[in-house]
Write an enzyme that holds these catalytic residues in place. Sequence first.
Site, PDB file in Angstrom:
ATOM      1  N   LYS A 188      88.088  54.216  75.271  1.00  0.00           N
ATOM      2  CA  LYS A 188      89.240  53.330  75.047  1.00  0.00           C
ATOM      3  C   LYS A 188      90.162  53.781  73.926  1.00  0.00           C
ATOM      4  O   LYS A 188      91.287  53.276  73.820  1.00  0.00           O
ATOM      5  CB  LYS A 188      88.736  51.912  74.721  1.00  0.00           C
TER       6      LYS A 188
ATOM      7  N   TYR B 145      86.818  49.282  82.357  1.00  0.00           N
ATOM      8  CA  TYR B 145      86.873  50.744  82.170  1.00  0.00           C
ATOM      9  C   TYR B 145      88.241  51.293  82.595  1.00  0.00           C
ATOM     10  O   TYR B 145      88.791  52.194  81.975  1.00  0.00           O
ATOM     11  CB  TYR B 145      85.770  51.425  82.991  1.00  0.00           C
TER      12      TYR B 145
ATOM     13  N   PRO C 196      83.235  55.655  71.281  1.00  0.00           N
ATOM     14  CA  PRO C 196      83.816  56.374  72.423  1.00  0.00           C
ATOM     15  C   PRO C 196      83.170  56.036  73.772  1.00  0.00           C
ATOM     16  O   PRO C 196      83.657  56.451  74.812  1.00  0.00           O
ATOM     17  CB  PRO C 196      83.592  57.839  72.061  1.00  0.00           C
TER      18      PRO C 196
ATOM     19  N   HIS D  85      89.898  60.190  88.860  1.00  0.00           N
ATOM     20  CA  HIS D  85      88.511  59.777  89.131  1.00  0.00           C
ATOM     21  C   HIS D  85      88.491  58.360  89.689  1.00  0.00           C
ATOM     22  O   HIS D  85      89.107  57.467  89.120  1.00  0.00           O
ATOM     23  CB  HIS D  85      87.681  59.833  87.842  1.00  0.00           C
TER      24      HIS D  85
ATOM     25  N   TYR E  18      77.096  58.633  82.618  1.00  0.00           N
ATOM     26  CA  TYR E  18      76.607  58.020  81.377  1.00  0.00           C
ATOM     27  C   TYR E  18      75.125  57.702  81.587  1.00  0.00           C
ATOM     28  O   TYR E  18      74.773  56.977  82.518  1.00  0.00           O
ATOM     29  CB  TYR E  18      77.335  56.704  81.097  1.00  0.00           C
TER      30      TYR E  18
HETATM   31  C1  PHB Z   1      85.016  63.084  76.790  1.00  0.00           C
HETATM   32  O1  PHB Z   1      85.287  63.710  77.837  1.00  0.00           O
HETATM   33  O2  PHB Z   1      85.071  63.625  75.648  1.00  0.00           O
HETATM   34  C2  PHB Z   1      84.605  61.624  76.882  1.00  0.00           C
HETATM   35  C3  PHB Z   1      84.667  60.984  78.112  1.00  0.00           C
HETATM   36  C4  PHB Z   1      84.295  59.642  78.209  1.00  0.00           C
HETATM   37  C5  PHB Z   1      83.863  58.972  77.074  1.00  0.00           C
HETATM   38  C6  PHB Z   1      83.808  59.619  75.824  1.00  0.00           C
HETATM   39  C7  PHB Z   1      84.177  60.955  75.732  1.00  0.00           C
HETATM   40  O3  PHB Z   1      83.495  57.660  77.167  1.00  0.00           O
END
Ligand code: PHB
Length: 416
Positions: free
Chosen positions: A322, A410, A318, A98, A226
């Site tokens: 990280k 990130y 989450p 990505h 997000y």
């Molecule tokens: C996930 O794909 O479970 C996932 C991806 C990004 C995040 C948290 C969880 O920040």
Amino acid sequence: MQPDGIVRRRTNAAKSRAAERERGDKIRTQVVIVGAGPAGLLLGRLLENHGVETVILERRSAAYVLGRVRAGVLEQGTVELLERAGVARRLHEDGLVHEGVELRFDGERHRVDFRALAGRTVTVYGQTEVTHDLMDARAASGTATVYEAEQVSLHDFDGASPTVRYVKDGVGHEIVCDFIAGCDGFHGVSRAGVPAAALQTFERVYPFGWLGLMVEKPPFSDELIYANHERGFALCSMRSPHRSRYYVQVPLDERLEDWSDARFWDELRRRLDGETAQRLLTGPALEKSIAPLRSFVAEPMRFGRLFLAGDAAHIVPPTGAKGLNLAMGDVGLLAAGLAEFYEERSEAGIDAYSSRALARVWAAERFSWWMTSLLHRLPDADGFTRRIQRAEFDQLRWSQAAARALAENYTGAFGR
Ligand code: PHB
Ligand code: APR
């Protein structure tokens, strides 16, 4: 010859030690690793590549460990570590590279371009797959992992010859070793075995949780989304081109049984704008769960001959993806320090481990806390907080410096 070309042979001494383990004798090894999650398994693999003998003690069965659903957004540094460990073949075959991520605030969108801003990418590859690859590699090399090891206890790690005791199938065992690596997660025995006076902990528990759902449907977006919506946070993620992972923020006291699949999909659609909601492909949940969010750090990460790594030492919410990357980063530092000890009889690497690991940990803690504060509907928030969140979002859109800082954090540019 192993898949990665490294030839490994079990020495006669290692074979006799394995036989001693079977008999329940007091045995010896170089490093005992507590926990066969990603941290413990990667540490075992990296040390094995340096000829350091390890025994991994895991409380659960291998099937149970593989049954856990965990995120997998890998920084480049993590991918490089897995390549060095010789376990990255499937990652390169199935992982999704990505180059950016999309943030949304009350329906407005902004894409953060990792490659343009930080010259880096991330790879989406489930933690379960990382664990699977590491488990397969360890099994192929014949190195010892004791699954369903009960009553693990650590002793004398403040001296030069620590011991670890455990029970397997009702038989008590004791291992004498040079070092213990506590890779047994937040609820493990390693950190719990450190005298309270020797440990300083720092914690924030967030007043909300994440309700997550896995579905065997293609993601509607090529990149992660997000979203900060007035109804709450939402995240659109994926595991593969055919399997998607979604989250919605819920109150801490929410009960999973109150969330049918239909209610989940309806709530997720409300937090996405109309056009996106129409593209959302829904279906029956393969898995559904609620997880709390916490920031936690234990300092230091070394106590004599005991080292803590991964979730045993720290937890991040989450939101910044990280958790796995921090655990892998700890293990890379610890493996290098232990290899240096055995190969060069130098203690410089293990002496520097805690301070070097904590510098990266706190950078990730800050970023994960910031992303969580930016993107969630904070229950006690007044108008001021909401407007500050909006201002943070707007700054990402007009300031390259602000967007670059997010891209660098990130993708794990810090400390690599
Ligand atoms: C996930 O794909 O479970 C996932 C991806 C990004 C995040 C948290 C969880 O920040
Ligand atoms: N004895 C032996 N094993 C134990 C004990 C014990 N007393 N307690 C816990 N364990 C095992 C757990 O069963 C688990 O398999 O230690 C392992 C710890 O693995 P993780 O919790 O996955 O922690 P870590 O390897 O540090 O990986 C961190 O996992 O939780 C996610 O978000 C986190 O992605 C990050 C990653």
